[in-house]
Scaffold this motif. Structure first.
Motif, PDB file in Angstrom:
ATOM      1  N   ASP A   1      18.178   1.996  -0.053  1.00 20.28           N
ATOM      2  CA  ASP A   1      17.177   2.785   0.164  1.00 20.28           C
ATOM      3  C   ASP A   1      16.034   2.030   1.200  1.00 20.28           C
ATOM      4  OD1 ASP A   1      14.911   4.621   0.484  1.00 20.28           O
ATOM      5  OD2 ASP A   1      14.427   4.696  -1.532  1.00 20.28           O
ATOM      6  N   PHE A   2      15.869   2.399   2.607  1.00 17.42           N
ATOM      7  CA  PHE A   2      15.026   1.933   3.078  1.00 17.42           C
ATOM      8  C   PHE A   2      13.696   2.438   3.114  1.00 17.42           C
ATOM      9  CE2 PHE A   2      19.284   1.066   4.934  1.00 17.42           C
ATOM     10  CZ  PHE A   2      19.568  -0.256   4.946  1.00 17.42           C
ATOM     11  N   GLY A   3      13.537   3.308   2.486  1.00 10.98           N
ATOM     12  CA  GLY A   3      12.156   4.027   2.425  1.00 10.98           C
ATOM     13  C   GLY A   3      12.030   5.318   2.679  1.00 10.98           C
ATOM     14  N   GLY A   4      12.935   5.917   3.420  1.00 12.57           N
ATOM     15  CA  GLY A   4      12.893   7.400   3.847  1.00 12.57           C
ATOM     16  C   GLY A   4      13.604   8.407   3.012  1.00 12.57           C
ATOM     17  N   ASP A   5      14.387   7.791   2.067  1.00  8.54           N
ATOM     18  CA  ASP A   5      15.012   8.770   1.182  1.00  8.54           C
ATOM     19  C   ASP A   5      14.736   8.455  -0.399  1.00  8.54           C
ATOM     20  OD1 ASP A   5      16.633   9.951   3.174  1.00  8.54           O
ATOM     21  OD2 ASP A   5      17.971   8.262   2.851  1.00  8.54           O
ATOM     22  N   SER A   6      13.607   7.919  -0.539  1.00  6.29           N
ATOM     23  CA  SER A   6      13.116   7.616  -1.797  1.00  6.29           C
ATOM     24  C   SER A   6      12.982   8.758  -2.979  1.00  6.29           C
ATOM     25  CB  SER A   6      11.712   7.024  -1.982  1.00  6.29           C
ATOM     26  OG  SER A   6      11.722   5.979  -1.302  1.00  6.29           O
ATOM     27  N   ASP A   7      12.818  10.128  -2.430  1.00  3.71           N
ATOM     28  CA  ASP A   7      12.775  11.250  -3.086  1.00  3.71           C
ATOM     29  C   ASP A   7      14.127  11.747  -3.670  1.00  3.71           C
ATOM     30  OD1 ASP A   7       9.994  11.287  -2.992  1.00  3.71           O
ATOM     31  OD2 ASP A   7       9.913  12.724  -1.311  1.00  3.71           O
ATOM     32  N   ARG A   8      15.171  11.183  -2.602  1.00  2.00           N
ATOM     33  CA  ARG A   8      16.627  11.717  -3.199  1.00  2.00           C
ATOM     34  C   ARG A   8      17.360  10.839  -3.859  1.00  2.00           C
ATOM     35  NH1 ARG A   8      19.689  12.908   0.906  1.00  2.00           N
ATOM     36  NH2 ARG A   8      18.488  11.978   2.721  1.00  2.00           N
ATOM     37  N   LEU A   9      17.064   9.469  -4.037  1.00  2.00           N
ATOM     38  CA  LEU A   9      17.570   8.588  -4.512  1.00  2.00           C
ATOM     39  C   LEU A   9      17.113   7.893  -5.733  1.00  2.00           C
ATOM     40  CD1 LEU A   9      18.574   6.632  -1.202  1.00  2.00           C
ATOM     41  CD2 LEU A   9      19.958   8.043  -2.357  1.00  2.00           C
ATOM     42  N   ARG A  10      17.938   7.290  -6.418  1.00  2.00           N
ATOM     43  CA  ARG A  10      17.394   6.598  -7.733  1.00  2.00           C
ATOM     44  C   ARG A  10      17.802   5.206  -7.583  1.00  2.00           C
ATOM     45  NH1 ARG A  10      19.553   4.815 -12.818  1.00  2.00           N
ATOM     46  NH2 ARG A  10      21.590   5.626 -12.460  1.00  2.00           N
ATOM     47  N   HIS A  11      16.473   4.162  -7.658  1.00  2.00           N
ATOM     48  CA  HIS A  11      16.817   3.023  -7.503  1.00  2.00           C
ATOM     49  C   HIS A  11      17.576   2.350  -8.849  1.00  2.00           C
ATOM     50  CE1 HIS A  11      13.219   2.688  -4.541  1.00  2.00           C
ATOM     51  NE2 HIS A  11      14.315   3.358  -3.815  1.00  2.00           N
ATOM     52  N   VAL A  12      18.133   1.201  -8.566  1.00  2.00           N
ATOM     53  CA  VAL A  12      18.951   0.357  -9.547  1.00  2.00           C
ATOM     54  C   VAL A  12      18.822  -1.102  -9.556  1.00  2.00           C
ATOM     55  CG1 VAL A  12      20.675   2.496  -9.982  1.00  2.00           C
ATOM     56  CG2 VAL A  12      21.112   0.684  -8.337  1.00  2.00           C
ATOM     57  N   SER A  13      19.301  -1.789 -10.522  1.00  2.00           N
ATOM     58  CA  SER A  13      19.188  -3.124 -10.125  1.00  2.00           C
ATOM     59  C   SER A  13      20.174  -3.644  -9.241  1.00  2.00           C
ATOM     60  CB  SER A  13      19.268  -3.901 -11.536  1.00  2.00           C
ATOM     61  OG  SER A  13      20.231  -3.745 -12.059  1.00  2.00           O
ATOM     62  N   TRP A  14      20.129  -5.016  -8.691  1.00  2.00           N
ATOM     63  CA  TRP A  14      21.262  -5.337  -7.847  1.00  2.00           C
ATOM     64  C   TRP A  14      22.581  -5.497  -8.805  1.00  2.00           C
ATOM     65  CZ3 TRP A  14      22.130  -4.639  -3.097  1.00  2.00           C
ATOM     66  CH2 TRP A  14      21.270  -4.780  -2.227  1.00  2.00           C
ATOM     67  N   GLU A  15      22.238  -5.974 -10.016  1.00  2.00           N
ATOM     68  CA  GLU A  15      23.486  -6.096 -11.004  1.00  2.00           C
ATOM     69  C   GLU A  15      24.195  -5.052 -11.211  1.00  2.00           C
ATOM     70  OE1 GLU A  15      24.060  -7.987 -15.651  1.00  2.00           O
ATOM     71  OE2 GLU A  15      22.079  -7.128 -14.972  1.00  2.00           O
ATOM     72  N   GLU A  16      23.476  -3.672 -11.555  1.00  2.00           N
ATOM     73  CA  GLU A  16      24.108  -2.640 -11.668  1.00  2.00           C
ATOM     74  C   GLU A  16      25.064  -2.143 -10.298  1.00  2.00           C
ATOM     75  OE1 GLU A  16      21.874   0.705 -14.108  1.00  2.00           O
ATOM     76  OE2 GLU A  16      20.513  -0.497 -12.799  1.00  2.00           O
ATOM     77  N   TRP A  17      24.347  -2.352  -9.138  1.00  2.00           N
ATOM     78  CA  TRP A  17      24.849  -1.840  -7.795  1.00  2.00           C
ATOM     79  C   TRP A  17      25.978  -2.603  -7.441  1.00  2.00           C
ATOM     80  CZ3 TRP A  17      26.144  -3.132  -2.853  1.00  2.00           C
ATOM     81  CH2 TRP A  17      26.208  -2.091  -1.960  1.00  2.00           C
TER      82      TRP A  17
ATOM     83  N   SER B   1       0.734  -1.132   0.023  1.00  2.00           N
ATOM     84  CA  SER B   1      -0.217  -0.055  -0.097  1.00  2.00           C
ATOM     85  C   SER B   1       0.941   1.367  -0.016  1.00  2.00           C
ATOM     86  CB  SER B   1      -1.040  -0.134   1.051  1.00  2.00           C
ATOM     87  OG  SER B   1      -0.453   0.123   2.398  1.00  2.00           O
ATOM     88  N   ASP B   2       2.016   1.201   0.612  1.00  4.37           N
ATOM     89  CA  ASP B   2       2.979   2.352   0.653  1.00  4.37           C
ATOM     90  C   ASP B   2       4.121   2.577  -0.170  1.00  4.37           C
ATOM     91  OD1 ASP B   2       1.400   3.220   2.855  1.00  4.37           O
ATOM     92  OD2 ASP B   2       2.777   2.216   4.242  1.00  4.37           O
ATOM     93  N   LEU B   3       4.016   1.614  -1.247  1.00  2.54           N
ATOM     94  CA  LEU B   3       5.248   1.463  -2.331  1.00  2.54           C
ATOM     95  C   LEU B   3       4.569   2.371  -3.321  1.00  2.54           C
ATOM     96  CD1 LEU B   3       6.092  -2.226  -2.326  1.00  2.54           C
ATOM     97  CD2 LEU B   3       7.046  -0.396  -1.051  1.00  2.54           C
ATOM     98  N   ARG B   4       5.566   3.104  -4.118  1.00  2.00           N
ATOM     99  CA  ARG B   4       5.289   3.934  -5.208  1.00  2.00           C
ATOM    100  C   ARG B   4       5.663   2.661  -6.455  1.00  2.00           C
ATOM    101  NH1 ARG B   4       8.845   9.416  -3.562  1.00  2.00           N
ATOM    102  NH2 ARG B   4       7.883   9.628  -1.535  1.00  2.00           N
ATOM    103  N   LYS B   5       5.273   3.353  -7.488  1.00  6.50           N
ATOM    104  CA  LYS B   5       5.139   2.565  -8.999  1.00  6.50           C
ATOM    105  C   LYS B   5       6.567   1.939  -9.112  1.00  6.50           C
ATOM    106  CE  LYS B   5       4.328   2.637 -13.678  1.00  6.50           C
ATOM    107  NZ  LYS B   5       3.443   3.288 -14.983  1.00  6.50           N
ATOM    108  N   GLU B   6       7.846   2.734  -8.905  1.00  6.98           N
ATOM    109  CA  GLU B   6       9.174   2.206  -9.171  1.00  6.98           C
ATOM    110  C   GLU B   6       9.440   1.127  -8.054  1.00  6.98           C
ATOM    111  OE1 GLU B   6      12.851   2.391 -11.302  1.00  6.98           O
ATOM    112  OE2 GLU B   6      10.913   3.296 -11.522  1.00  6.98           O
TER     113      GLU B   6
END
Length: 203
Positions: A151-167, A41-46
Motif C-alpha cells: 500500500d503506497f497510500g492510495g488504497d488504504s481503505d481497500r487493503l489491510r496492513h500486515v507485518s513484514w513477517e506475515e507478508w 500529518s496524513d497518516l492514519r492510526k494504523e
C-alpha cells in the motif's frame, strides 16, 4: 503530551504493538516524530503504528542486532537468498528481468525490469516509497493471508496492513517472485511491481 513517560522510547523492545494500538493518534504522532518518521500529518492510526514499529525495529537492529524472532527489523535475504524461483508457469517478464540478489546490486540501466526474492531488497524498495505491506481483505485462505499487496497510500481503505513477517511468510510459502522497477525509463521513481508464482499463473 511530548513529555509522557514511555512515549519517547519508540525503539525499546518493551513497547508492544498492542500497547501502540491502544494509544491516541496525537500520542502516536509524537512518538513517530521522535522515532524519526517523516511526515505524519496524513497518516492514519494504523499507518502510524506501522511506521513506529518499522522505525523501532530499524533502530533495534542497528543498536543490538535485533531481538526476538518475530521482529521485522532484520528480515534477511529469505530462504532462496534472493535467487529467482522457477517453474512451469514462469512468465516472459521473469525471463527478461535482471536478477537482484542483495541490496548492493544495481540496475543495469534506468527503467530496467528487475526480479528478486530477497526480503531486504523488497522491504527497502517499499519503504523508500512509503509502502506498507498489505493484503486484500476477504481473499484469505483459512489462517493464510490472501492476495498480497504493498500500500503506497492510495488504497488504504481497500487493503489491510500486515507485518513484514506475515507478508514474507506468505510470499515464501507461495514461492513468489517480486518483479519490479527502481526507476522508469525517464529516470523518475517507479512504484511498479508484480508478484509472480512460477508454479501457476496467478499470484
Amino acid at each position: 503530551m511530548a513529555d509522557k513517560p514511555g512515549n519517547q522510547t519508540p525503539n525499546t523492545p518493551d513497547v508492544k504493538e498492542s500497547e501502540l494500538r491502544d494509544m491516541k493518534v496525537d500520542e502516536l504522532r509524537d512518538m513517530a516524530k521522535s522515532a524519526g518518521v517523516g511526515s505524519t500529518s496524513d497518516l492514519r492510526k494504523e499507518e502510524l503504528v506501522d511506521a513506529i514499529l518499522e522505525a523501532r525495529r530499524g533502530a533495534g537492529t542497528a543498536n543490538d542486532g535485533g531481538d526476538s524472532a518475530g521482529d521485522d527489523g532484520d528480515v534477511g535475504a529469505g530462504p532462496d537468498g534472493g535467487r529467482i524461483r522457477k517453474g512451469s508457469g514462469s512468465s516472459d517478464s521473469l525471463k527478461y528481468s535482471q536478477e537482484i540478489t542483495s541490496p548492493e546490486d544495481e540496475p543495469e540501466r534506468e527503467g530496467r525490469s528487475l526480479v528478486t526474492t530477497n526480503h531486504e531488497v523488497i522491504k527497502q524498495w517499499a519503504e523508500a516509497r512509503d509502502g506498507v505491506p498489505a493484503t486484500v481483505p476477504d481473499t484469505e485462505h483459512g489462517d493464510h493471508l490472501g492476495v498480497l499487496r504493498i500500500d503506497f497510500g492510495g488504497d488504504s481503505d481497500r487493503l489491510r496492513h500486515v507485518s513484514w513477517e506475515e507478508w514474507f511468510k506468505s510470499f515464501d510459502d507461495r514461492r513468489l517472485n517480486f518483479i519490479y522497477q527502481e526507476q522508469r525509463s525517464d529516470g523518475s521513481q517507479s512504484n511498479f511491481f508484480q508478484l509472480e508464482n512460477p508454479d501457476r499463473e496467478d499470484a
